[in-house]
Scaffold this motif. Sequence first.
Motif, PDB file in Angstrom:
ATOM      1  N   HIS A  90      61.422  -5.394  -9.838  1.00  0.00           N
ATOM      2  CA  HIS A  90      60.302  -6.175  -8.973  1.00  0.00           C
ATOM      3  C   HIS A  90      59.312  -6.785  -9.629  1.00  0.00           C
ATOM      4  CE1 HIS A  90      58.131  -7.248  -5.519  1.00  0.00           C
ATOM      5  NE2 HIS A  90      57.114  -6.650  -5.829  1.00  0.00           N
ATOM      6  N   PRO A  91      58.355  -5.756 -10.470  1.00  0.00           N
ATOM      7  CA  PRO A  91      57.177  -6.682 -11.203  1.00  0.00           C
ATOM      8  C   PRO A  91      57.761  -7.385 -12.074  1.00  0.00           C
ATOM      9  CG  PRO A  91      57.417  -4.340 -11.522  1.00  0.00           C
ATOM     10  CD  PRO A  91      58.366  -4.164 -10.501  1.00  0.00           C
ATOM     11  N   LEU A  92      59.008  -7.375 -12.939  1.00  0.00           N
ATOM     12  CA  LEU A  92      59.578  -8.065 -14.037  1.00  0.00           C
ATOM     13  C   LEU A  92      59.923  -9.353 -13.397  1.00  0.00           C
ATOM     14  CD1 LEU A  92      60.227  -8.377 -16.813  1.00  0.00           C
ATOM     15  CD2 LEU A  92      62.452  -7.395 -16.218  1.00  0.00           C
ATOM     16  N   CYS A  93      60.718  -9.215 -12.305  1.00  0.00           N
ATOM     17  CA  CYS A  93      61.011 -10.631 -11.693  1.00  0.00           C
ATOM     18  C   CYS A  93      59.982 -11.512 -11.160  1.00  0.00           C
ATOM     19  CB  CYS A  93      62.240 -10.259 -10.500  1.00  0.00           C
ATOM     20  SG  CYS A  93      63.654  -9.729 -11.175  1.00  0.00           S
ATOM     21  N   LEU A  97      58.234 -12.921 -14.191  1.00  0.00           N
ATOM     22  CA  LEU A  97      58.979 -14.009 -14.751  1.00  0.00           C
ATOM     23  C   LEU A  97      58.948 -15.254 -13.713  1.00  0.00           C
ATOM     24  CD1 LEU A  97      60.998 -15.297 -16.641  1.00  0.00           C
ATOM     25  CD2 LEU A  97      62.748 -13.785 -15.664  1.00  0.00           C
ATOM     26  N   GLY A  98      59.391 -14.984 -12.442  1.00  0.00           N
ATOM     27  CA  GLY A  98      59.508 -16.185 -11.657  1.00  0.00           C
ATOM     28  C   GLY A  98      58.471 -16.928 -11.060  1.00  0.00           C
ATOM     29  N   MET A  99      57.712 -16.130 -10.263  1.00  0.00           N
ATOM     30  CA  MET A  99      56.529 -16.497  -9.482  1.00  0.00           C
ATOM     31  C   MET A  99      55.322 -16.975 -10.235  1.00  0.00           C
ATOM     32  SD  MET A  99      57.457 -17.022  -6.335  1.00  0.00           S
ATOM     33  CE  MET A  99      56.089 -16.858  -5.520  1.00  0.00           C
ATOM     34  N   VAL A 100      55.279 -16.337 -11.584  1.00  0.00           N
ATOM     35  CA  VAL A 100      54.151 -16.853 -12.332  1.00  0.00           C
ATOM     36  C   VAL A 100      54.461 -17.736 -13.506  1.00  0.00           C
ATOM     37  CG1 VAL A 100      52.386 -15.716 -13.880  1.00  0.00           C
ATOM     38  CG2 VAL A 100      52.633 -14.939 -11.844  1.00  0.00           C
ATOM     39  N   ALA A 150      62.608 -14.244  -7.971  1.00  0.00           N
ATOM     40  CA  ALA A 150      61.854 -13.597  -7.117  1.00  0.00           C
ATOM     41  C   ALA A 150      62.602 -13.192  -6.207  1.00  0.00           C
ATOM     42  CB  ALA A 150      60.735 -14.793  -6.408  1.00  0.00           C
ATOM     43  N   LEU A 151      63.611 -13.859  -5.583  1.00  0.00           N
ATOM     44  CA  LEU A 151      64.419 -13.258  -4.606  1.00  0.00           C
ATOM     45  C   LEU A 151      65.098 -11.987  -5.170  1.00  0.00           C
ATOM     46  CD1 LEU A 151      65.629 -13.110  -1.810  1.00  0.00           C
ATOM     47  CD2 LEU A 151      67.449 -14.756  -2.832  1.00  0.00           C
ATOM     48  N   VAL A 152      65.562 -11.883  -6.181  1.00  0.00           N
ATOM     49  CA  VAL A 152      66.106 -10.628  -6.612  1.00  0.00           C
ATOM     50  C   VAL A 152      65.011  -9.530  -6.790  1.00  0.00           C
ATOM     51  CG1 VAL A 152      66.979  -9.894  -9.017  1.00  0.00           C
ATOM     52  CG2 VAL A 152      67.930 -12.075  -8.267  1.00  0.00           C
TER      53      VAL A 152
END
Length: 253
Positions: A54-57, A60-63, A99-101
């Motif tokens: 969760h924090p990794l995705c 990576l995605g949302m930031v 982010a969905l992942v």
Amino acid sequence: AMDGAPPPPSPAGLSAFVAVSQLLGLTLLATTGAWLGRYRGGVAWHSPLQFNAHPLCMVLGMVFLQGDALLVYRVFRHEAKRSTKALHALLHGLALLIALVGIIAVFESHRAQGIPDMYSLHSWCGMATFVLYLLQWLLGCGFFLFPGASFSLRGWYKPQHIFFGITLFILSITSCLLGITEMLLFKISDSYSRFVPEGVLANTLGVLLVAFGLVVGYVLTRDEWKRPPLAEELALSMDFKTLTEGESPGGDS
């Protein structure tokens, strides 16, 4: 510029700030990986370590990817507008998928461990940001990538799209900061106040997130660094306005 002529150089300072943003982005990804790998056991699916996806995705995605998507119009200043739009939408779409992942990971992890969902401020802000980000992406594609809207409607929506794009980037970083604090309080609440290495590393990640956001925000808000319209784009815009609004190319707006 005339056909075959080299494109004008980027404004002074732009390339340096973009380079700094990418260095910060890669550093915050490496710091996230180091935190999860060194202190949280790493990342694995369908295991007790699934939550760590969760924090990794989200970072990576949302930031990182969202920030890069926002910078597309500054970096590719002299490319065809259609190609730049497509890359902008593609990066945002990839950020949404990643982010969905991450969201699936946290819900499945909570269910497996019997932890309740959606009760914290972090979860409220994070889910609201993701839903609004998805809506922003869909509206952006509808208005600009596959334009069926009139010239005046697109002109009205563009400032809203820009405002909410920057706002959602800020909300994404804020949600990550809330998530880091929440995770530290859950995992090391008894030692966090003693400046233990995990707490210092996670705090450093938070500082990197803020620094990345500030650099990207600075690049986006410098008027002289905005992408100049190409001559053919101005002509196409006028033709589109003529077709959709019934105005003559030389008439008053």
